[in-house]
Design a protein around this motif. Structure first.
Motif, mmCIF file in Angstrom:
data_model
loop_
_atom_site.group_PDB
_atom_site.id
_atom_site.type_symbol
_atom_site.label_atom_id
_atom_site.label_comp_id
_atom_site.label_asym_id
_atom_site.label_seq_id
_atom_site.Cartn_x
_atom_site.Cartn_y
_atom_site.Cartn_z
ATOM 1 N N ASP A 229 0.606 -1.089 -0.145
ATOM 2 C CA ASP A 229 0.015 0.032 -0.001
ATOM 3 C C ASP A 229 0.897 1.399 -0.046
ATOM 4 O O ASP A 229 1.956 1.247 0.364
ATOM 5 C CB ASP A 229 -0.995 -0.209 1.193
ATOM 6 N N GLU A 231 2.114 4.849 1.234
ATOM 7 C CA GLU A 231 2.461 5.480 2.490
ATOM 8 C C GLU A 231 2.590 6.964 2.201
ATOM 9 O O GLU A 231 3.149 7.406 0.971
ATOM 10 C CB GLU A 231 3.931 4.766 2.807
ATOM 11 N N TRP A 233 1.488 10.844 4.160
ATOM 12 C CA TRP A 233 0.994 11.676 4.948
ATOM 13 C C TRP A 233 -0.031 12.919 4.647
ATOM 14 O O TRP A 233 -0.091 13.144 3.423
ATOM 15 C CB TRP A 233 2.247 12.946 5.640
ATOM 16 N N LYS A 244 0.402 10.862 9.568
ATOM 17 C CA LYS A 244 0.614 9.567 8.499
ATOM 18 C C LYS A 244 -0.796 8.936 8.178
ATOM 19 O O LYS A 244 -1.636 8.986 9.040
ATOM 20 C CB LYS A 244 1.371 8.554 9.356
ATOM 21 N N ALA A 245 -0.807 8.652 6.766
ATOM 22 C CA ALA A 245 -2.061 8.332 6.227
ATOM 23 C C ALA A 245 -1.936 6.912 5.952
ATOM 24 O O ALA A 245 -1.055 6.450 5.657
ATOM 25 C CB ALA A 245 -2.381 8.991 5.136
ATOM 26 N N THR A 246 -3.176 6.202 6.303
ATOM 27 C CA THR A 246 -3.384 4.676 5.875
ATOM 28 C C THR A 246 -4.125 4.638 4.525
ATOM 29 O O THR A 246 -5.178 5.310 4.418
ATOM 30 C CB THR A 246 -4.134 4.045 7.178
ATOM 31 N N PHE A 247 -3.259 3.785 3.827
ATOM 32 C CA PHE A 247 -4.042 3.637 2.648
ATOM 33 C C PHE A 247 -4.395 2.204 2.222
ATOM 34 O O PHE A 247 -5.037 1.858 1.209
ATOM 35 C CB PHE A 247 -2.997 3.946 1.505
#
Lengths: 425, 624
Positions: A229, A231, A233, A244-247
């Protein structure tokens, strides 16, 4: 005897299937023979001529070449097609050189049903599989198809109800290095060392300009060579912080639109995530030289927001050689039961995509319209506009282009957390 | 200079000024304000023939020049000089209205020898907030390395009945009257309820303020200066602040945890420098605050100053009615406009593998609560005492970590920790062991007789004044928080969008806690003691429907605390739950409807302080 014949046939087919994806040694691709060597010319469409307007009452003359989903949009939702003649597309000279130099090294890896295992090796740059023989090779050709090495996009986002019209809109900017590795046009080639060290294949920064409460919201994210996935922000202006973003959640819609993250450009996942089945090589009417005017002032020339269903684009369509490929996800929680892609055979862009629900019913149709490249020797086709239609919800999201640039020689050093915060303030 | 002052904004500004100055009751947005500078969604496209004429084939140029409308549309990308000068103004007009919905209770409730006001905020149906805001933001970029940013905020609010319970620093006024013998005398008398409400509104609710004004200068690719009045947000935790220590806050107008810190932080004049160090994959941010603001803006506004969302009146002991003004005044020795009071610190933020990490240090003052250190009793007047409070210096250091766990866990994990090695805590005012009278009645610090007048630690002393000093201990405090965030696809709940789950655990530990110190939460107020360990559990769920048009959200917070060795201490300190529905209507209208409920076993402990402040709250905003 029959058994021996069968075995020999299978062996020949197996050998040929890999041999035909690659050109014989010494066979060279040029921009002049790109269509012949790599793709195929579209068949002649009887009665097709430039300058006509097709609608729901007249499209059936070309039913054989217009996908049923598009025909449905024309019959039931008033979509019109402005016709133009076919025009060949070839990638940049640098991309063609790289294809000649490297494609014979490329090999597929059988990953079975494992979406997280890398499925290709020895790929350096250019088109990996000229004359793809199966859906997986088409998918890899799309993955590494020519889109320039970087670019920038200034665009709008319009949420549209088929009944009531435009619900709201936003304005965004997007800068991306689409080839941090496997570059063909801009130095350094073939890789940007700092990003290649981290195995980053693609990096991108996008931020909202309007409306007031969205302005400054931004995202910086990267994709890797490994099929994992993204990665990155996000910057949230009301908190004045990055996060931090989760995808990794399948079926996550981008920005509450009708488009999932994986739908961006048609498909932003990895070939390893899907099972690909080549349904055929066809000639299909698609908007690859759509003549979409750019800029906010031209918005009314691009979309008919006034008349139901309020989302119809005004595009020029032409006969295109396409690979029709069906994809089913290896992830059990994927929202689409299957997708049907119409990959343009010359550019491997995705001008049309169909998405089906778990009951096998057509759910969404995506149209990605491209404009002429400003200079095919150096630049990819320009993004004209994009439209994602949710037929079941009678809702669509339109992405008009205000400006598009490719091969801008973006500084990879700008794609940092610090800059994300700076862009968002 | 090109600028894009949006068409119609002048009318909006004029209408907004009328709204703020001429009215204390929000009726409806004036007609002029509905002429949005941004075209309303349905009117984006003027009528055009449905079928365009066939266009000639575009002629791709070798080196295409941008078309005229592209340049006007600003075809650059802001990454180094492509854009021309720009000037933009936008903002919003907003009204926030709430009513208390706690059931009516007795005015005062006896509790042993004590009694307390039960409906702290007001009776069922009383207004909890009526706050009208105009906020304007201007951005001017004359040339790429420089930009100027300004935020103006004007607020007008109603006087609230609940503010009669405010305990402001100056609760008395000097009045002249005739005594029985006909002589004119002066005496200090308590402000009446209406006067208190007026004071609260004027001083803490209404604003006309240039909130932020700063210049951004990109001196080099790696070096940025931001100079001016601004906010700086450090740390990762939401709802409560651990490393978000640079700016104090003003949360007097609503319950702080329900409002954005962006709106609550008090912007300070500062020099903010960011140095990018790409080889180390990080940046160093250095902040220096020379203390140029009004001194009282250098600290968090005490919640005793207001009533509706402030701390309730203190417990009256011995059966006497609650007396709100036992003192003549409270004097706050705010960190003043003195270079010696400067605050400074840094944050290093970097990436290490899949982690983003921060290291923080800040040298500052205690910004909340104010610490009483002296009580002055003027000669001959036991009823007119003055309480002097200060904001001692302290250090704060901390770190934050953030990472994401991949699919199938698919979770964002944050950890934040702050260590305060010398945080001053106030002591229980009844603890005589903590008090000392430094000499006799006529104290001058050395035991000598005070001639007529002396200034001691900022306190003006006159002949025969009594002075009591309070020794407040410094403690070593460790606070940390762990936050987990996970977007989850729950198709039956929301077939279109994921649902976000957030869980946060916070712990504060006074590592050198001593029962004998008798440190309290709220000085000079009551005797509720600080716990050695305090915990907060926070949970939140939200999702959105109709492509972002509706966003329901549920937030719950529970507070717990414990001191080993204090057997009679309650552990559970209450909490609150907020259920809200956000609405996005077109490009301009936003609304949030919320139901907020507060609870706690003890009306003078933890969130119990707000337990009778349940409310329904509606916020409506028009943005442009």
């Amino acid at each position: 005897m029959r058994l021996r014949l069968a075995i020999v046939t299978v062996l020949i087919a197996a050998f040929a299937s890999t041999a035909w994806a690659k050109l014989p040694p010494g066979d060279t691709i040029t921009k002049e023979n790109w269509t012949q060597k790599v793709a195929f010319a579209p068949e002649s469409v009887p009665g097709w001529k430039t300058g006509e307007t097709l609608d729901g009452t007249s499209w059936k003359r070309f039913e054989k070449w217009i996908p049923a989903s598009i025909g449905g949009l024309m019959e039931k939702h008033g979509l019109k097609i402005w016709t133009r003649g076919y025009k060949a597309i070839h990638p940049s000279v640098g991309y063609i050189e790289a294809t000649n130099k490297y494609h014979r090294d490329v090999e597929l890896i059988d990953v079975g049903n494992n979406p997280r295992k890398k499925g290709i090796k020895n790929y350096t740059a250019g088109l990996p599989f000229p004359q793809p023989q199966n859906g997986l090779e088409v998918a890899w050709d799309y993955q590494y198809g020519y889109q320039g090495d970087d670019g920038g996009f200034h665009y709008g986002v319009y949420w549209i109800s088929g009944k009531s019209g435009v619900e709201r809109s936003e304005e965004w900017r997007w800068l991306y290095i689409i080839r941090a590795m496997h570059r063909t046009d801009l130095d350094p080639k073939p890789h940007i060392p700092d990003l290649a060290r981290k195995d980053i294949q693609y990096t991108s920064m996008t931020w909202a300009i309007e409306p007031y409460d969205k302005a400054g919201f931004g995202a910086l994210y990267s994709r890797y060579e490994e099929p994992k996935d993204q990665e990155g922000w996000i910057y949230i202006p009301t908190m004045r912080r990055t996060m931090k973003a989760t995808f990794g959640t399948r079926g996550d819609a981008w920005n509450s639109t009708d488009m999932l993250y994986e739908d961006v450009r048609g498909f932003m996942g990895y070939p390893e995530w899907m099972n690909w089945k080549l349904l055929g090589r066809k000639t299909v009417i698609a908007p690859m030289h759509a003549g979409v005017p750019q800029g906010k002032a031209a918005l009314k020339e691009v979309f008919d927001f006034d008349n139901p269903p309020h989302w119809n684009p005004k595009l020029k369509w032409e006969p295109r050689p396409v690979y029709v490929v069906e994809a089913t996800a290896k992830f059990p929680d994927y929202p689409y039961a299957k997708m049907v892609f119409y990959f343009d055979a010359e550019s491997f862009a995705i001008p049309i995509k169909e998405m089906y629900d778990k009951k096998g019913k057509l759910w969404k149709v995506q149209i990605n319209a491209y404009n002429d490249s400003s200079d095919m020797d150096k630049h990819p086709p320009a993004i004209g506009t994009s439209l994602m239609i949710d037929l079941q919800a009678n809702h669509a999201t339109a992405f008009p282009s205000y400006n598009f640039k490719s091969n801008m020689n973006l500084d990879p050093g700008k794609f940092t957390l610090s800059n994300l915060q700076k862009m968002g303030k | 200079m090109r600028f894009r002052l949006l068409a119609g904004s002048a009318r909006i500004l004029a209408a907004a000024v009328v709204l703020l100055v001429g009215s204390t009751a929000f009726a409806q947005v004036p007609a002029g304000a509905s002429d949005a500078p941004v075209p309303s969604p349905g009117a984006v496209v003027p009528a055009e023939p449905a079928e365009p004429e066939p266009r000639p084939e575009p002629e791709p140029a070798d080196d295409p020049e941008p078309e005229a409308d592209e340049a006007e549309d600003d075809g650059g990308f802001g990454f180094g000089g492509e854009e021309g000068p720009t000037f933009k103004v936008n903002g919003y007009i907003q009204s926030q209205f709430g009513i208390f919905v706690s059931p009516d209770k007795e005015e005062t409730v006896p509790a042993g020898d004590a009694s307390y006001v039960s409906h702290h905020g007001g009776k069922l149906g009383q207004v909890s907030i009526f706050r009208n805001t105009l906020q304007l933001e201007a951005d001017w970029q004359p040339a790429p390395p420089i930009s100027v940013h300004a935020i103006f905020r004007g607020v007008r609010s109603l006087k609230l009945k609940a503010d009669k319970d405010a305990q402001p620093p100056n609760p008395k006024k000097l009045v002249r009257r005739m005594d029985r013998s006909g002589l004119e005398i002066e005496e200090w008398v308590a402000l009446g309820p209406d006067e208190l409400r007026e004071q609260v509104r004027n001083k803490y609710y209404d604003e006309t303020d240039l909130r932020e004004l700063y210049v951004d200068l990109d001196a080099a690719e790696w070096l940025n200066f931001r100079v001016g009045k601004q906010q700086v947000s450090w740390g990762e935790t939401g709802q409560f602040r651990l490393l978000d220590v640079v700016n104090p806050i003003n949360s007097t107008w609503h319950f702080g945890s329900l409002e954005s810190f962006e709106d609550q932080r008090i912007p300070l004049w500062m020099l903010n420098t960011t140095i990018d160090i790409p080889p180390l994959q990080g940046n160093l941010q250095i902040v220096w605050i020379p203390m140029l603001n009004d001194p009282e803006d250098h600290v968090t506004v005490p919640l005793t100053f207001v009533g509706a969302w402030g701390l309730p009146p203190p417990v009256a002991v011995g059966g006497d009615p609650v007396k709100l003004q036992k003192y003549r005044r409270k004097v706050f020795l705010y960190p003043g406009n003195d270079i010696e009071n400067s605050r400074a610190g840094f944050r290093w933020k970097g990436e290490l593998g899949n982690f983003t990490y921060s290291l923080v240090y800040f040298y500052t003052h205690v910004i909340s609560p104010p610490i009483p250190f002296a009580i002055r009793t003027p000669f001959g007047s036991n009823a007119d005492i003055e309480i002097y409070s200060e904001f001692p210096r302290q250090h704060i250091a901390g770190l934050a970590l953030e990472t994401t766990l991949p699919n199938p866990v698919t979770m964002n994990v944050k950890f934040e920790a702050a260590f305060e090695p010398d945080r001053t805590y106030p002591v229980n005012g009844e603890n005589d062991d903590r008090k000392r009278s430094p000499g006799g009645k006529d104290f001058d610090g050395s035991g000598n007789v005070v001639p007529k007048h002396l200034v001691y630690r900022g306190i003006e002393l006159y002949e025969q004044d009594q002075l009591t000093l309070i020794d407040n201990p410094k403690k070593k405090v460790l606070s940390y928080a762990l936050t987990l965030q996970r977007p989850t696809a729950i198709r039956w709940l929301n077939p279109e969008m994921t649902t976000m789950f957030v869980f946060q655990f916070m712990h504060t530990w006074i590592t050198d806690f001593d029962l004998a110190d008798t440190i309290v939460e709220i000085p000079g107020y009551d005797t509720t003691a600080v716990r050695e360990h305090s915990f907060r559990l926070i949970g939140s769920i939200f999702t959105s429907y109709l492509h972002g048009m509706l966003t329901p959200r549920l937030l719950a917070v529970f507070a717990l605390g414990k001191t080993p060795g204090r057997g009679d201490e309650k552990v559970y300190q209450g909490g609150f739950v907020s259920a809200s529905l956000g609405m996005t209507l077109g490009n301009n209208w936003r609304a949030v409807l919320a139901v907020n409920q507060f609870f706690g076993p003890d009306p003078y402990d933890g969130v119990g302080l707000f337990r009778d402040r349940d409310e329904v709250n509606l916020l409506v905003r028009y943005q442009f």
